[in-house]
Each structure stands twice: as C-alpha cells, then as structure tokens.
Scaffold this active site. Sequence first.
Site, short mmCIF file in Angstrom:
data_model
loop_
_atom_site.label_atom_id
_atom_site.label_comp_id
_atom_site.label_asym_id
_atom_site.label_seq_id
_atom_site.Cartn_x
_atom_site.Cartn_y
_atom_site.Cartn_z
N GLY A 1 -40.09 11.57 16.08
CA GLY A 1 -40.82 12.25 17.14
C GLY A 1 -39.87 13.23 17.80
O GLY A 1 -38.78 13.48 17.29
N SER A 2 -40.27 13.77 18.94
CA SER A 2 -39.40 14.73 19.62
C SER A 2 -40.02 15.14 20.94
O SER A 2 -41.23 15.02 21.14
CB SER A 2 -39.19 16.01 18.79
OG SER A 2 -38.69 15.73 17.51
#
Length: 792
Positions: A239-240
């Site tokens: 994710g980010s």
Amino acid sequence: MHLRTRLKHLALTASAFAVVTATLPGAAAADSGSRGHHPSDRGLSAVIRYTEYGIPHIVAKDYANLGFGTGWAQAADQICVLADGFLTVNGERSRYFGPDAAPDGSLSSAATNLSSDLYFRGVRDAGTVEALLATPVPAGPSRDLKELMRGWAAGYNAWLRKNRVTDPACAKADWVRPVSALDVARRGFAVSVLGGQGRAVDGITAARPPADASAQVPDPERAAEAARKLFAAENATMGSNAVAFSGAATANGRGLLLGNPHYPWQGGRRFWQSQQTIPGELNVSGASLLGTTVVNIGFNDKVAWSHTVATGVPLNLHQLALAPGDPTSYLVDGRPERMTQRRVTVPVKGGAPVTRTQWWTRYGPVVGGLGAQLPLPWTASTAYALNDPNASNLRGSDTALGFGRARSTRDIAEALRRTQGLPWVNTVAADSSGHSYFSQAQVLPRITDELAARCSTPLGRATYPASGVAVLDGSRSDCALGSDPDAVQPGVFGPSRMPVLRDTPYVANSNDSAWLTNADRPLTGYERIFGTTATQRSLRTRGGVEDVAAMAERGGLTVPDLQRQQFANRAPAGDLAAADAARACGTALPDDPEACRVIGAWDRTVDTDSRGALLFDRFWRRFTAAVPSAQQWTVPFSAADPVRTPHTLNTAAPGFTKALTDAVAELRAAGIPLDAPLGAHQFVVRNGERIPVSGGTEALGIWNKTESVWNPAGGGYTEVAHGTSHVQAVGWDGGRCPVARTLLSYSQSSNPVSPHFSDQTRLYAGERWVTSRFCEKDILRSPALRVVVARG
C-alpha cells in the site's frame, strides 16, 4: 572535511569521471550515446560514488553502461535476494529448494515452489517475454530500456565474477549464477502481472478438466464477498500514502511531495536507493524495486513523484460455455474452439521431474480459482479464463524512465500517455513551478459499466459491483473488450478515460479510489473497475485527508512540514473510539480499573513511548475482525460527509466486551504491562540489537503504517512484515538542487555483514532523515565518499 581528504576525494572523482568520459563521442558528454552498440559486455563500465548509508550515485555515458553500474551496485547490496528472484522467474525453485516450500511472495502469489515453477516455466517455454521484447514501440519496450536491461545483467554478472559473496543466506550456494538480459526482462514481466496472472498462479497451474460432473458454479453472493476481500486494501501486503501540494499551499509557491510506500520489509519486493546519471541526458534519484533497472519512485531537480497501490482491478474473467462432451473446447457464437495445451515440466530436488498441463484460451489461461477463498470450478459445462492485459505490458520501466527525464508534472502526464506502462499504481507528483498532479493511469481491461451490464454472467452481476471483478460471457464475441483510440494496446483503457486531478492545493491518495483525491474536488465519472465513488473510506484515508487538508488550509508549507506529517503517528481510530471505549470499559471490565485507566490515558498516538497504544491496538484488531463494519459505529457513513463519518463507537456491539477482555488477557499472559511503552514491545532485531519501531496497523488508520508480526512469547511485535519503506519529502527553493530528505526504513542491504544492514533502520527508529546529496557539490562533500570504478 579536512583539506587533504577533500583533495583525495576530488582526485578520486576526477579519475573516475575520466573512465566515463574517455570513450564518449567528441561532441560532448551531453550526447548520451545511448544508440551505440558494445560488441562485448566486458566493455561496459560505470563510476559509482557511495555517500552516507551506502547510497550509490551511478554515472555512465549511456544507458547500457548505466544499467551496468546499477546491476553491479544492486548485486553488491542484495545478491542473495536477487539470485533467489531469478530462480523464481526461471522456474527453478523446486530444483534447489524442493517443491513444497513456499516462495517469499514477492513475484507471485504462488503457495508452493512447484506452483511457482509451473507458472514461470510455462511463461518461459511459451516465449512470452521474448515476444514482448520484439514488439515495436509504443506497445513494446524502448531501445533505451533494452540497453538498460542488457547492461544491468552484465553489471550483475561482473560483480559476481569479481567479488566474494559474504551474505550467509547464499554464500557458496550453487544457485547464485550469472543472468541474462532476458532474465531481467522476465523479472520485469513478473512485476507487471503481479495483480493479474501473478495473483492467480495457483489457479492457473491447478486447473484441470473436470473429473467430477457434480461440481457446481460458485454461489454469487459468496463469490462477491470473497472477491471484495481479495481486492480490499486492508488485506493487501502493499500500500502507500502520497500527497503533493501545489504552490498555493507552500511557503515559496513551489510544489512539495511526500511519498510513503508501504511495502514488504523482507524479500524481493524491497526498495533500493540510488542516483542514476547520464550527463546531459538523465539525472534522477530515488528508489527502485529490486531487479529493476530504473528509479521507480523519485525526483530530479524539477519534479518529484510517488506511487500508491491503486483500486483498479487489473484482470477480468470470461465464463466459458464448454462444448457438449468436450470440456477442453469452448463455444464462441456457437462454434467450438479448442483450448491450447501447455505441457510444462519442472525439475524437482530429490525426485523425478513433474509435468503438468496448463490450458489456455483466446482470453488467457483457464483458472480454477482466485485464491483459496474464490474457487472457480471447471465443470462439464463451464470453465473460467483469466484476462490480464499486463501480460502484454513490458513498458513499466519506460514509464519510470520518462518520469526521470521529466521537467514538470506536464511531462509526467506525457510520459504516462506515451508509455502507458503502470500496471497497478496511481501517480502523485509535484514540480518546482508549483504544480500538483494525480493520475490513476493503470493498464486495466477495458470493462465499461455498459459492457458489464450487457455481458456479465449471473456471477459477474454479483462480483463486479462488489469488487470491480468482471465476469463476462465468453460465449459471445460481442462481449469482447473493445479498444480506445488513444490506447497503446488493444483491450485496455486509453489515458483520456482515467481519473486525473491537476493543480489543486493538495492531491492525496492512501489506497482508496480516486474519489477523494481532494475532498473539495471529488473525482467522479470513471468506470467501476477503477474503483468506487460515494462509499466509505478507510480510516487511513480519512485521517490522511484530515491531515493534509488542514496543512493545505494553513499554508506556508515547507519540507519540514512533510517530515512532521510522516512521523505524526496520529491514530485516527483512537481519536474516534478510545474515549468511547474508556467510558464503556467499566461496564465491560468491572473488576479491572487498570485497563480502563490505560485506555483513557492513552495519548492517541503510536510513538515508541506511547503508553496504552499496544493495548488499544490488540483490542481494535479483535473488535474490527469480529464486528461487521456496518455495526462498528452508531453514526453511519454519509457520502455528504465522507471524511468524518462513520463515527461514535458502538460499545453495545456483541463483540466489544469480548475483544476488550481478550486483549487484556493476552497482554497479561505474555507478561506485557498494559501501559508498557509501544517501542518496548514493537521492535525489530538486527544482529542482536533490538530496534524499537513506531507506527501502527491499517486498522488503526496510521499514516506511518507498520504491519508487524505478533510473537507474544518473543516480547510482542518482533518483526515488521510490511509498512513504511522508502520515504521521500521533496521540495525546491529556487536553486539548482532539490531540497530532499529520504529514509529507507529497512536499510540498503539484506546482508547482515554489511555496514548498511540496519543503519537507516536505526534512523527510522529515531525518526531521523537522510539529507539527499543530489548535486555534484554535495556528493563531493560527503564525509563517507567512496568511489568505485566498475568494469566488465
């Protein structure tokens, strides 16, 4: 720096640069020479200048030589991880490690080495990557990228030939071997299909013509929920966060970018830092996924960008109507087509080779399921084929190369339009002129809502709204995916169909859809396969939007503001629920006032010295796992107020008391005080040193995400599985050099013997940053400067 040392560094650098420039054409170093041809890889060379924390600054005269230096430097830091990945893409894991062990998950979802080998050997035997390399631009990779791959392989091989492997993970291992440019391309292919075929490897390799005529079509409702969970951000191992601020929100009218990818801390999906320079042609700094030849997330003197894992679903299914009496033929417009057989043989350690057959159709491979939770049985009348458009996409590194050359966010947009290479990420960017930019430019199957409505099977009518996974009627040619005129390959969306937002005070993404990229300018009008609109956002998105919107409204932002946001460690779940939990705690735990006091006194952060964070975390994981989302809050979600709803913890939910009781009992059973500081029980161990780690889980909504491995017998959270990885906070001040601070949470090297095995991990623990040395004067001033002239 002492004058004598300074002169020594200058002499070393001048000597090294002589190697780079000696064979340049007479015109000047500004001519990249990228179209030149080297008859032998042994003729390649590059200069690698190392600064603090082992960050290499690679200088070369053209792309082949730049690839050489990059391959050499990556091998020096990560030889065992890289060699392991090359075994994967060549289908040789079972030969060396046995068929039943599990790969590290970095290059596919395969549960066993045998499944992984069957898939990747099938790719190799079919010549898939060779065909992509032969595809002309723009659908195929550029000459510059091919030169980078050729050089990377040569650099890797040269390092291996000239150095002793010291990493105990593979020292003296017979599977650490030279590689070819084709191996590098195969690794790039594996990264490209991670969200499609790579997600379905077990389903592809296990699919068999039916032996049991009683097998049933999957239940649509159950399949829809399984598909939703499969593609949900909260269940992902990557994710980010990323935010770009325009000049309207900054102190000097120039852009700012904070990128915070959440990737695995071990294995082949780690980032690795470098600066790549071809004088006059390319000068870019940032992070590369291991085994890639380019900077994937980074910055130069004019523009910075980061990526976040997108909600677009990069695959779809076609439900096949099988020919009566022949389950390996399927009907299209009433006419039978035979499936193509791929017989794949895999060598196995200590046993006979294993041969299996894979079945392919005009749409792609037949799959027996998408993960264990979503079986797709092959019956006497029905089978399912997977379409993955990224199986025709080897352009991702060309997109990154375009970013590295960009001079503005407009150039970022043009690189996305021209190459169309990103398989599963969004792009967030800012530039020195004050522009902000967001785009969900993915290679996605061209599933319009109209097509899904017209051609979905009963299964697809359930899965598409719930998850974006389309299941189309494969028996009708009028249900084939169309093409957009601006798409570089058939069957995908063109750039004009993708969500884009430019020049708002902020653009941000935390792995939800594009809808709330800017809460004041919601993005709508895109097809469901890209993601949802007007639906509940994750706590990480909600907390992130609250934070960055407040920052933009306050204005006057600088790079230190980005650094503070990265380590604010605010827990949105705590802000929303801790007070309610503390108030209800006395009723739930009438004989345990200490637990209630600890939750009430918690400061709602996940800093290493936060007391009560661990107790709330263990409670919250249980509560959210046991109580359906719709029952967790008393005030429901409202699309009119998506950042602040839902709210008010439902302490009357049946799972509340049990979650709290079990969390308290768990910590006490492990000998962990309820009010222990988080860092005492959330840490990693490197060479015997215990390093405390801040941050928190997806469920808590933490920007600085830390998904740790729970080991109560070992003291709590004793390792990080995935979370904050390569962080960059970038701006500009009008000078020639970007103002950049970076941090690689797990450090440059996986080798415990390396001095850069945990040095940045200690920085991360102390919430300290690396000041980027981008300009030549700053590189030369590094007290740690070490120059390596790498030759073939």
